[in-house]
Design a protein around this motif. Structure first.
Motif, PDB file in Angstrom:
ATOM      1  N   SER A   1       0.889  -1.163   0.000  1.00 25.98           N
ATOM      2  CA  SER A   1       0.000   0.000   0.000  1.00 25.98           C
ATOM      3  C   SER A   1       0.924   1.209   0.000  1.00 25.98           C
ATOM      4  O   SER A   1       2.147   1.054   0.094  1.00 25.98           O
ATOM      5  CB  SER A   1      -0.871  -0.001   1.263  1.00 25.98           C
ATOM      6  N   VAL A   2       0.344   2.398  -0.127  1.00 25.06           N
ATOM      7  CA  VAL A   2       1.165   3.609  -0.061  1.00 25.06           C
ATOM      8  C   VAL A   2       1.903   3.625   1.273  1.00 25.06           C
ATOM      9  O   VAL A   2       3.089   3.949   1.357  1.00 25.06           O
ATOM     10  CB  VAL A   2       0.281   4.876  -0.207  1.00 25.06           C
ATOM     11  N   GLU A   3       1.174   3.225   2.306  1.00 30.07           N
ATOM     12  CA  GLU A   3       1.751   3.284   3.653  1.00 30.07           C
ATOM     13  C   GLU A   3       2.947   2.347   3.802  1.00 30.07           C
ATOM     14  O   GLU A   3       4.006   2.745   4.281  1.00 30.07           O
ATOM     15  CB  GLU A   3       0.671   2.935   4.678  1.00 30.07           C
ATOM     16  N   THR A   4       2.794   1.075   3.372  1.00 31.11           N
ATOM     17  CA  THR A   4       3.915   0.142   3.528  1.00 31.11           C
ATOM     18  C   THR A   4       5.089   0.557   2.635  1.00 31.11           C
ATOM     19  O   THR A   4       6.242   0.336   2.985  1.00 31.11           O
ATOM     20  CB  THR A   4       3.506  -1.315   3.207  1.00 31.11           C
ATOM     21  N   THR A   5       4.785   1.185   1.504  1.00 28.16           N
ATOM     22  CA  THR A   5       5.861   1.649   0.627  1.00 28.16           C
ATOM     23  C   THR A   5       6.670   2.745   1.315  1.00 28.16           C
ATOM     24  O   THR A   5       7.905   2.747   1.298  1.00 28.16           O
ATOM     25  CB  THR A   5       5.287   2.195  -0.701  1.00 28.16           C
ATOM     26  N   LEU A   6       5.934   3.686   1.951  1.00 28.49           N
ATOM     27  CA  LEU A   6       6.607   4.779   2.669  1.00 28.49           C
ATOM     28  C   LEU A   6       7.380   4.258   3.873  1.00 28.49           C
ATOM     29  O   LEU A   6       8.374   4.859   4.304  1.00 28.49           O
ATOM     30  CB  LEU A   6       5.583   5.821   3.139  1.00 28.49           C
ATOM     31  N   LEU A   7       6.895   3.132   4.399  1.00 22.79           N
ATOM     32  CA  LEU A   7       7.524   2.582   5.602  1.00 22.79           C
ATOM     33  C   LEU A   7       8.967   2.140   5.330  1.00 22.79           C
ATOM     34  O   LEU A   7       9.808   2.183   6.227  1.00 22.79           O
ATOM     35  CB  LEU A   7       6.683   1.392   6.107  1.00 22.79           C
ATOM     36  N   ILE A   8       9.227   1.746   4.072  1.00 28.17           N
ATOM     37  CA  ILE A   8      10.569   1.217   3.760  1.00 28.17           C
ATOM     38  C   ILE A   8      11.669   2.283   3.938  1.00 28.17           C
ATOM     39  O   ILE A   8      12.572   2.101   4.773  1.00 28.17           O
ATOM     40  CB  ILE A   8      10.609   0.599   2.347  1.00 28.17           C
ATOM     41  N   PRO A   9      11.591   3.435   3.205  1.00 29.70           N
ATOM     42  CA  PRO A   9      12.665   4.421   3.417  1.00 29.70           C
ATOM     43  C   PRO A   9      12.675   4.983   4.836  1.00 29.70           C
ATOM     44  O   PRO A   9      13.749   5.239   5.399  1.00 29.70           O
ATOM     45  CB  PRO A   9      12.357   5.519   2.398  1.00 29.70           C
ATOM     46  N   THR A  10      11.490   5.148   5.411  1.00 28.72           N
ATOM     47  CA  THR A  10      11.414   5.677   6.775  1.00 28.72           C
ATOM     48  C   THR A  10      12.165   4.753   7.741  1.00 28.72           C
ATOM     49  O   THR A  10      12.939   5.204   8.589  1.00 28.72           O
ATOM     50  CB  THR A  10       9.940   5.788   7.230  1.00 28.72           C
ATOM     51  N   THR A  11      11.903   3.442   7.576  1.00 29.69           N
ATOM     52  CA  THR A  11      12.535   2.459   8.456  1.00 29.69           C
ATOM     53  C   THR A  11      14.045   2.464   8.291  1.00 29.69           C
ATOM     54  O   THR A  11      14.790   2.381   9.263  1.00 29.69           O
ATOM     55  CB  THR A  11      11.988   1.058   8.129  1.00 29.69           C
ATOM     56  N   ILE A  12      14.491   2.601   7.052  1.00 31.47           N
ATOM     57  CA  ILE A  12      15.942   2.565   6.819  1.00 31.47           C
ATOM     58  C   ILE A  12      16.632   3.769   7.463  1.00 31.47           C
ATOM     59  O   ILE A  12      17.653   3.627   8.134  1.00 31.47           O
ATOM     60  CB  ILE A  12      16.246   2.486   5.309  1.00 31.47           C
ATOM     61  N   VAL A  13      16.020   4.949   7.284  1.00 28.11           N
ATOM     62  CA  VAL A  13      16.622   6.145   7.892  1.00 28.11           C
ATOM     63  C   VAL A  13      16.592   6.026   9.414  1.00 28.11           C
ATOM     64  O   VAL A  13      17.601   6.255  10.097  1.00 28.11           O
ATOM     65  CB  VAL A  13      15.900   7.431   7.423  1.00 28.11           C
ATOM     66  N   ALA A  14      15.424   5.630   9.949  1.00 28.54           N
ATOM     67  CA  ALA A  14      15.306   5.516  11.409  1.00 28.54           C
ATOM     68  C   ALA A  14      16.272   4.455  11.938  1.00 28.54           C
ATOM     69  O   ALA A  14      16.934   4.651  12.960  1.00 28.54           O
ATOM     70  CB  ALA A  14      13.867   5.165  11.796  1.00 28.54           C
ATOM     71  N   GLY A  15      16.364   3.343  11.219  1.00 31.23           N
ATOM     72  CA  GLY A  15      17.271   2.262  11.644  1.00 31.23           C
ATOM     73  C   GLY A  15      18.713   2.718  11.656  1.00 31.23           C
ATOM     74  O   GLY A  15      19.486   2.385  12.565  1.00 31.23           O
ATOM     75  N   THR A  16      19.090   3.497  10.622  1.00 32.84           N
ATOM     76  CA  THR A  16      20.455   4.032  10.564  1.00 32.84           C
ATOM     77  C   THR A  16      20.739   4.879  11.802  1.00 32.84           C
ATOM     78  O   THR A  16      21.784   4.754  12.433  1.00 32.84           O
ATOM     79  CB  THR A  16      20.625   4.898   9.293  1.00 32.84           C
ATOM     80  N   VAL A  17      19.776   5.744  12.134  1.00 34.99           N
ATOM     81  CA  VAL A  17      19.964   6.635  13.285  1.00 34.99           C
ATOM     82  C   VAL A  17      20.017   5.828  14.591  1.00 34.99           C
ATOM     83  O   VAL A  17      20.835   6.110  15.469  1.00 34.99           O
ATOM     84  CB  VAL A  17      18.843   7.698  13.334  1.00 34.99           C
ATOM     85  N   ILE A  18      19.169   4.789  14.700  1.00 33.93           N
ATOM     86  CA  ILE A  18      19.171   3.977  15.925  1.00 33.93           C
ATOM     87  C   ILE A  18      20.513   3.255  16.084  1.00 33.93           C
ATOM     88  O   ILE A  18      21.131   3.298  17.147  1.00 33.93           O
ATOM     89  CB  ILE A  18      17.994   2.968  15.920  1.00 33.93           C
ATOM     90  N   PHE A  19      20.972   2.622  15.014  1.00 30.53           N
ATOM     91  CA  PHE A  19      22.291   1.984  15.082  1.00 30.53           C
ATOM     92  C   PHE A  19      23.378   3.016  15.399  1.00 30.53           C
ATOM     93  O   PHE A  19      24.285   2.762  16.183  1.00 30.53           O
ATOM     94  CB  PHE A  19      22.631   1.284  13.764  1.00 30.53           C
TER      95      PHE A  19
END
Lengths: 275, 325
Positions: A149-167
């Motif tokens: 969905s639009v939402e799950t698609t947006l979730l991908i880049p969001t997750t990667i950026v957030a994951g980078t910051v968390i790590f």
């Protein structure tokens, strides 16, 4: 000081870019070792896939997750880890700079120390660690039963950026320990590299307390597990609402602010060495 | 909040009751460790006037570097008051960084694998110096330190003396109001040393840059500084003009006599023999107690003198005397 404007984040980024450029130019003089390292990194990263492939050659699912679903976890966690490795893992070298006395020099420049460490120890060859999880992620997105969905698609880049910051935050916090005990880098690595491995597997395989720690203490669950669970329409065994996947950016910003505070506190306890 | 008020005091460095202690764990027995507090700096007061050139000396471990690190904001003081150019170093470290230039003799701030020019250009961006001023400054220092032909050489290929001239330029490109030098001439050959010293004198005279330098080489102090601060065990044990200190402690001189025949150390009232080398003997005496000619008369009664010289005390021996007092 009237002729000099206060530092802005854009000028800080410009300085970072220049310092990184200098580092790349310097490294280019040793380009053979650069290429060898790049190949080595890709090979090492492939071993992680081999381990997971070996597991799924013997079992059909891991904690209820199929091989392709685990690949989604692996890809998301791996790309974030690779990005943090490229951009922020350089804080690990703080102990080297403290021992050599060169950390003093960072403190004598009107640019944040984290930015200087990131730039001065920047290694383009670490790109090798991103390429392979990126391929795995692409494959997983095609093969795993993702609810698009639009939402799950947006979730991908969001997750990667957030994951980078968390790590990145984990890297900064664990590296801060070296300001008290210079030889504590091994402890730090357990959290960073160990954390990467932890994100590659479904949290369902872990005991309840480990799952709680991975969610609320060292927020690794937000790096890949919770977002992947939402994309796959799975339920979190901890009972968090599926929307918790979207809490990742908030968790990331909080973790980064905490890391920044810990780093600042650590620098005030810097003892410097020698003459 | 950055302070914009101009301070009234003309002291660019203002330090009172400055202390720094470290907790050190030492081995005590096989497994036990004992915690100890080491007072590296134990209550230092110092004021340095804007535009002065001051030598800051002391034996190893006296607290020189620790002081410098507190003045620059690298280390947070345990106690005391510090202001450098009106700023509190550890709280306003990044703002202070724009106003101070620092050279550590044993640590390079240049980019090892890149040409010297690239280091200077990077520092221009780090310190956000505008291009025109950077070019003017670089031209000035490159000429003063004869760096022109070296600008395109990678730093790792420079000799120590060449690199030190690069370090000085790097520390000055952002027009600091104060220059802190930690052992700037360590390991340099005589020619490089003189080039560095002459340059510092010129910078101080032409730009009014305050210079504080720590050094083991007391000829640096004699050549450069009007004022001298001596510290030991974390405290200032002497603070005054170089000439005054020489006058006060330089009461001891040495009469060197070449005798016709080698002999045992001479037993002369008012002097002690400090060294014997064949027919040559060194006699230390205090000029308030006995004059050189009186002493020579006494020596002549004991042995035949062929030649003589009188050694004035150099700053090195004066400092040695102060340390061992």
């Amino acid at each position: 000081m009237g002729d000099r404007s206060p530092p802005t984040s854009s000028s800080a980024f410009a300085v970072w870019r220049r310092l990184v450029g200098a580092r790349i130019r310097a490294d280019w003089q040793y380009r053979m070792s650069f290429f060898l390292f790049l190949v080595g990194q890709a090979l090492i990263a492939s071993l992680d896939i081999a381990v997971i492939a070996a597991i799924f050659a013997n079992v059909d699912s891991l904690g209820g997750w199929s091989g392709y679903e685990v690949a989604l976890l692996f890809g998301l966690g791996g790309v974030s880890f690779g990005m943090a490795d490229l951009l922020i893992s350089q804080v690990e070298t703080a102990s080297k700079h403290i021992k050599a006395g060169t950390f003093d020099l960072f403190l004598l420049r009107p640019v944040p120390t984290l930015l200087q460490l990131s730039a001065s120890e920047f290694a383009l060859r670490r790109l090798g660690r991103i390429i392979q999880p990126l391929i795995v992620l692409a494959v997983a997105l095609f093969t795993a039963p993702v609810h698009w969905s639009v939402e799950t698609t947006l979730l991908i880049p969001t997750t990667i950026v957030a994951g980078t910051v968390i790590f990145g935050a984990i890297w900064v916090i664990t590296s801060s320990i070296v300001f008290w005990t210079v030889d504590s880098q091994e402890v730090a690595s357990a959290f960073t590299y160990g954390g990467n491995v932890a994100t590659e597997y479904p949290l369902d395989v872990l005991g309840i307390w480990m799952r709680r720690i991975a969610t609320f203490v060292v927020p690794l669950a937000f790096v890949a597990y919770l977002p992947a669970a939402r994309m796959l329409n799975r339920h979190d065994p901890l009972g968090l609402p599926s929307a918790a996947a979207w809490a990742a950016p908030v968790v990331a910003v909080t973790a980064w602010l905490a890391a920044h505070a810990v780093w600042g506190f650590a620098i005030r306890h810097y003892r410097s060495t020698g003459s | 909040m950055p302070t914009t008020t101009h301070h009234i005091s003309d002291n660019i460095i203002d330090v009172a009751g400055l202390e720094k202690s470290f907790n050190v764990t030492r081995k005590a027995g096989r497994l036990r460790r004992r915690r100890e507090v080491v007072n590296a700096v134990a209550g230092i007061d110092m004021q340095v006037e804007r535009g002065a050139m001051v030598g800051y000396i002391g034996p190893n471990g006296a607290g020189k570097s620790t002081t410098i690190k507190m003045l620059t904001g690298i280390l947070v003081p345990t106690a005391g008051w510090v202001r450098v150019d009106g700023l509190e170093p550890n709280r306003q470290r990044t703002e202070l960084a724009r106003r101070i230039g620092v050279v550590f003799g044993q640590r390079s701030q240049l980019w090892w694998d890149l040409p010297l020019r690239d280091s200077f250009d990077l520092l221009r961006h780090v310190f956000r110096v505008d291009a025109a001023r950077h070019a003017a400054n670089l031209a000035r220092y490159a000429e003063g330190l004869e760096l022109g032909p070296l600008l395109d050489v990678p730093v790792r290929q420079l000799s120590l003396g060449q690199r030190m001239r690069g370090e000085l330029t790097a520390a000055l490109l952002h027009d600091p109001s104060i220059l802190l030098l930690d052992e700037p001439t360590i390991g340099l050959d005589v020619v490089s040393k003189e080039a560095v010293r002459q340059f510092l004198v010129d910078i101080n005279r032409e730009l009014g840059t305050t210079v504080l330098l720590t050094t083991h080489d007391l000829s640096d102090v004699e050549r450069l500084c009007q004022r001298l601060l001596i510290i030991d065990h974390g405290r200032v044990i002497e603070d005054g003009m170089v000439a005054d200190i020489t006058e006060r402690y330089g009461a001891e001189r040495t009469l060197v006599v070449d005798l016709v025949e080698p002999g045992p150390p001479l037993d002369v009232a008012g002097a002690t023999v400090t060294n014997v080398d064949g027919p040559r003997q060194w006699l230390r005496f205090r000029r308030h107690e006995v004059t050189a000619s009186e002493l020579l008369v006494r020596v002549s009664k004991l042995a035949d003198v062929r030649d003589l010289t009188i050694e004035e005390p150099d700053i090195e021996s004066i400092v040695r005397e102060i340390y061992t007092r």
